[in-house]
Design a protein around this motif. Sequence first.
Motif, PDB file in Angstrom:
ATOM      1  N   THR A 174      39.736  36.496  47.730  1.00  0.00           N
ATOM      2  CA  THR A 174      38.620  35.677  48.187  1.00  0.00           C
ATOM      3  C   THR A 174      38.535  35.680  49.712  1.00  0.00           C
ATOM      4  O   THR A 174      37.437  35.761  50.280  1.00  0.00           O
ATOM      5  CB  THR A 174      38.745  34.238  47.644  1.00  0.00           C
ATOM      6  N   VAL A 175      39.664  35.612  50.385  1.00  0.00           N
ATOM      7  CA  VAL A 175      39.671  35.671  51.853  1.00  0.00           C
ATOM      8  C   VAL A 175      39.046  36.983  52.327  1.00  0.00           C
ATOM      9  O   VAL A 175      38.219  37.001  53.245  1.00  0.00           O
ATOM     10  CB  VAL A 175      41.106  35.507  52.411  1.00  0.00           C
ATOM     11  N   PHE A 176      39.402  38.090  51.702  1.00  0.00           N
ATOM     12  CA  PHE A 176      38.832  39.375  52.097  1.00  0.00           C
ATOM     13  C   PHE A 176      37.328  39.428  51.823  1.00  0.00           C
ATOM     14  O   PHE A 176      36.562  39.943  52.634  1.00  0.00           O
ATOM     15  CB  PHE A 176      39.532  40.538  51.392  1.00  0.00           C
ATOM     16  N   ALA A 177      36.906  38.919  50.675  1.00  0.00           N
ATOM     17  CA  ALA A 177      35.475  38.897  50.358  1.00  0.00           C
ATOM     18  C   ALA A 177      34.716  38.073  51.388  1.00  0.00           C
ATOM     19  O   ALA A 177      33.624  38.461  51.820  1.00  0.00           O
ATOM     20  CB  ALA A 177      35.261  38.343  48.949  1.00  0.00           C
TER      21      ALA A 177
ATOM     22  N   ALA B  13      47.350  32.844  43.594  1.00  0.00           N
ATOM     23  CA  ALA B  13      47.654  33.497  44.873  1.00  0.00           C
ATOM     24  C   ALA B  13      46.807  34.751  45.041  1.00  0.00           C
ATOM     25  O   ALA B  13      46.260  35.003  46.113  1.00  0.00           O
ATOM     26  CB  ALA B  13      49.142  33.833  44.962  1.00  0.00           C
ATOM     27  N   ALA B  14      46.699  35.537  43.975  1.00  0.00           N
ATOM     28  CA  ALA B  14      45.895  36.760  44.040  1.00  0.00           C
ATOM     29  C   ALA B  14      44.419  36.435  44.253  1.00  0.00           C
ATOM     30  O   ALA B  14      43.748  37.076  45.079  1.00  0.00           O
ATOM     31  CB  ALA B  14      46.084  37.587  42.774  1.00  0.00           C
ATOM     32  N   THR B  15      43.913  35.442  43.547  1.00  0.00           N
ATOM     33  CA  THR B  15      42.511  35.057  43.705  1.00  0.00           C
ATOM     34  C   THR B  15      42.240  34.607  45.131  1.00  0.00           C
ATOM     35  O   THR B  15      41.234  35.006  45.745  1.00  0.00           O
ATOM     36  CB  THR B  15      42.144  33.934  42.705  1.00  0.00           C
ATOM     37  N   ALA B  16      43.124  33.805  45.690  1.00  0.00           N
ATOM     38  CA  ALA B  16      42.953  33.337  47.071  1.00  0.00           C
ATOM     39  C   ALA B  16      42.970  34.518  48.048  1.00  0.00           C
ATOM     40  O   ALA B  16      42.166  34.578  48.982  1.00  0.00           O
ATOM     41  CB  ALA B  16      44.042  32.331  47.425  1.00  0.00           C
ATOM     42  N   HIS B  17      43.873  35.447  47.829  1.00  0.00           N
ATOM     43  CA  HIS B  17      44.009  36.640  48.681  1.00  0.00           C
ATOM     44  C   HIS B  17      42.705  37.433  48.711  1.00  0.00           C
ATOM     45  O   HIS B  17      42.161  37.730  49.774  1.00  0.00           O
ATOM     46  CB  HIS B  17      45.157  37.493  48.129  1.00  0.00           C
TER      47      HIS B  17
ATOM     48  N   GLU C  34      53.321  36.490  47.446  1.00  0.00           N
ATOM     49  CA  GLU C  34      53.907  35.706  46.360  1.00  0.00           C
ATOM     50  C   GLU C  34      53.301  34.302  46.375  1.00  0.00           C
ATOM     51  O   GLU C  34      52.911  33.801  47.421  1.00  0.00           O
ATOM     52  CB  GLU C  34      55.430  35.619  46.532  1.00  0.00           C
ATOM     53  N   PRO C  35      53.253  33.645  45.225  1.00  0.00           N
ATOM     54  CA  PRO C  35      52.719  32.286  45.179  1.00  0.00           C
ATOM     55  C   PRO C  35      53.553  31.331  46.032  1.00  0.00           C
ATOM     56  O   PRO C  35      54.749  31.537  46.223  1.00  0.00           O
ATOM     57  CB  PRO C  35      52.825  31.891  43.711  1.00  0.00           C
ATOM     58  N   TYR C  36      52.888  30.298  46.509  1.00  0.00           N
ATOM     59  CA  TYR C  36      53.546  29.285  47.327  1.00  0.00           C
ATOM     60  C   TYR C  36      53.518  27.956  46.587  1.00  0.00           C
ATOM     61  O   TYR C  36      52.478  27.566  46.050  1.00  0.00           O
ATOM     62  CB  TYR C  36      52.845  29.162  48.680  1.00  0.00           C
TER      63      TYR C  36
ATOM     64  N   VAL D 112      28.673  42.422  54.591  1.00  0.00           N
ATOM     65  CA  VAL D 112      29.023  43.302  53.479  1.00  0.00           C
ATOM     66  C   VAL D 112      29.334  42.435  52.254  1.00  0.00           C
ATOM     67  O   VAL D 112      30.355  41.746  52.229  1.00  0.00           O
ATOM     68  CB  VAL D 112      30.237  44.192  53.821  1.00  0.00           C
ATOM     69  N   PRO D 113      28.461  42.477  51.250  1.00  0.00           N
ATOM     70  CA  PRO D 113      28.741  41.678  50.055  1.00  0.00           C
ATOM     71  C   PRO D 113      29.937  42.250  49.299  1.00  0.00           C
ATOM     72  O   PRO D 113      30.072  43.461  49.159  1.00  0.00           O
ATOM     73  CB  PRO D 113      27.455  41.812  49.238  1.00  0.00           C
ATOM     74  N   ALA D 114      30.803  41.360  48.853  1.00  0.00           N
ATOM     75  CA  ALA D 114      31.983  41.803  48.102  1.00  0.00           C
ATOM     76  C   ALA D 114      32.411  40.690  47.161  1.00  0.00           C
ATOM     77  O   ALA D 114      32.360  39.514  47.509  1.00  0.00           O
ATOM     78  CB  ALA D 114      33.117  42.167  49.053  1.00  0.00           C
ATOM     79  N   ASP D 115      32.835  41.084  46.005  1.00  0.00           N
ATOM     80  CA  ASP D 115      33.326  40.172  44.980  1.00  0.00           C
ATOM     81  C   ASP D 115      34.851  40.264  44.963  1.00  0.00           C
ATOM     82  O   ASP D 115      35.397  41.380  44.941  1.00  0.00           O
ATOM     83  CB  ASP D 115      32.742  40.592  43.629  1.00  0.00           C
ATOM     84  N   PRO D 116      35.557  39.133  44.978  1.00  0.00           N
ATOM     85  CA  PRO D 116      37.028  39.195  44.974  1.00  0.00           C
ATOM     86  C   PRO D 116      37.599  40.030  43.830  1.00  0.00           C
ATOM     87  O   PRO D 116      38.516  40.829  44.040  1.00  0.00           O
ATOM     88  CB  PRO D 116      37.448  37.724  44.847  1.00  0.00           C
ATOM     89  N   THR D 117      37.061  39.880  42.640  1.00  0.00           N
ATOM     90  CA  THR D 117      37.566  40.649  41.497  1.00  0.00           C
ATOM     91  C   THR D 117      37.300  42.138  41.691  1.00  0.00           C
ATOM     92  O   THR D 117      38.153  42.973  41.376  1.00  0.00           O
ATOM     93  CB  THR D 117      36.923  40.151  40.190  1.00  0.00           C
ATOM     94  N   GLY D 118      36.137  42.459  42.212  1.00  0.00           N
ATOM     95  CA  GLY D 118      35.803  43.855  42.475  1.00  0.00           C
ATOM     96  C   GLY D 118      36.714  44.470  43.523  1.00  0.00           C
ATOM     97  O   GLY D 118      37.149  45.618  43.387  1.00  0.00           O
ATOM     98  N   LEU D 119      37.011  43.710  44.568  1.00  0.00           N
ATOM     99  CA  LEU D 119      37.910  44.220  45.611  1.00  0.00           C
ATOM    100  C   LEU D 119      39.287  44.527  45.031  1.00  0.00           C
ATOM    101  O   LEU D 119      39.890  45.550  45.353  1.00  0.00           O
ATOM    102  CB  LEU D 119      38.050  43.207  46.745  1.00  0.00           C
ATOM    103  N   ALA D 120      39.776  43.645  44.179  1.00  0.00           N
ATOM    104  CA  ALA D 120      41.106  43.823  43.598  1.00  0.00           C
ATOM    105  C   ALA D 120      41.207  45.073  42.738  1.00  0.00           C
ATOM    106  O   ALA D 120      42.287  45.634  42.570  1.00  0.00           O
ATOM    107  CB  ALA D 120      41.483  42.587  42.775  1.00  0.00           C
TER     108      ALA D 120
END
Length: 132
Positions: free
Chosen positions: A95-98, A89-93, A79-81, A106-114
């Motif tokens: 982005t951390v994984f990417a 919040a979702a973008t930050a989440h 949830e947002p803080y 391993v190249p990864a795009d945050p939007t692609g991961l989602a």
Amino acid sequence: MTATVIRLVTHVELNEARTTPEQLDVSARLEAELSDGRALVLLDDRGWAESALGGGDIRAHLTAESLAEDARTVVGPDEPYGDETHEQAATAHWTVFAERLASRGVPADPTGLASLPHDVVLGARLRAWAGL
């Protein structure tokens, strides 16, 4: 050829020492499954506990679908803080994984991961205990 992330998988397993018929306690581990067959851990510090309302055996209320839904919620996005929006919040989440994946080559795009498929695998001990 560089491996890419093809799906996300959350593994859920029973924490037997903290589980009773009245209360379920599980751990959740989120992994990125790669095109070369490897799996990289993204989160291994999540989980949850739940009890049956009004007492009784919680197993009467558990389904594979409800556990999978809870697992996906627990591994985020959170949830947002403060003044943060849900989108931020979702973008930050993601982005951390990417960034974690990039640090492992391993190249990864945050939007692609989602947008990847996100499967949930219930562990053998959990399935046996819950009768699933």
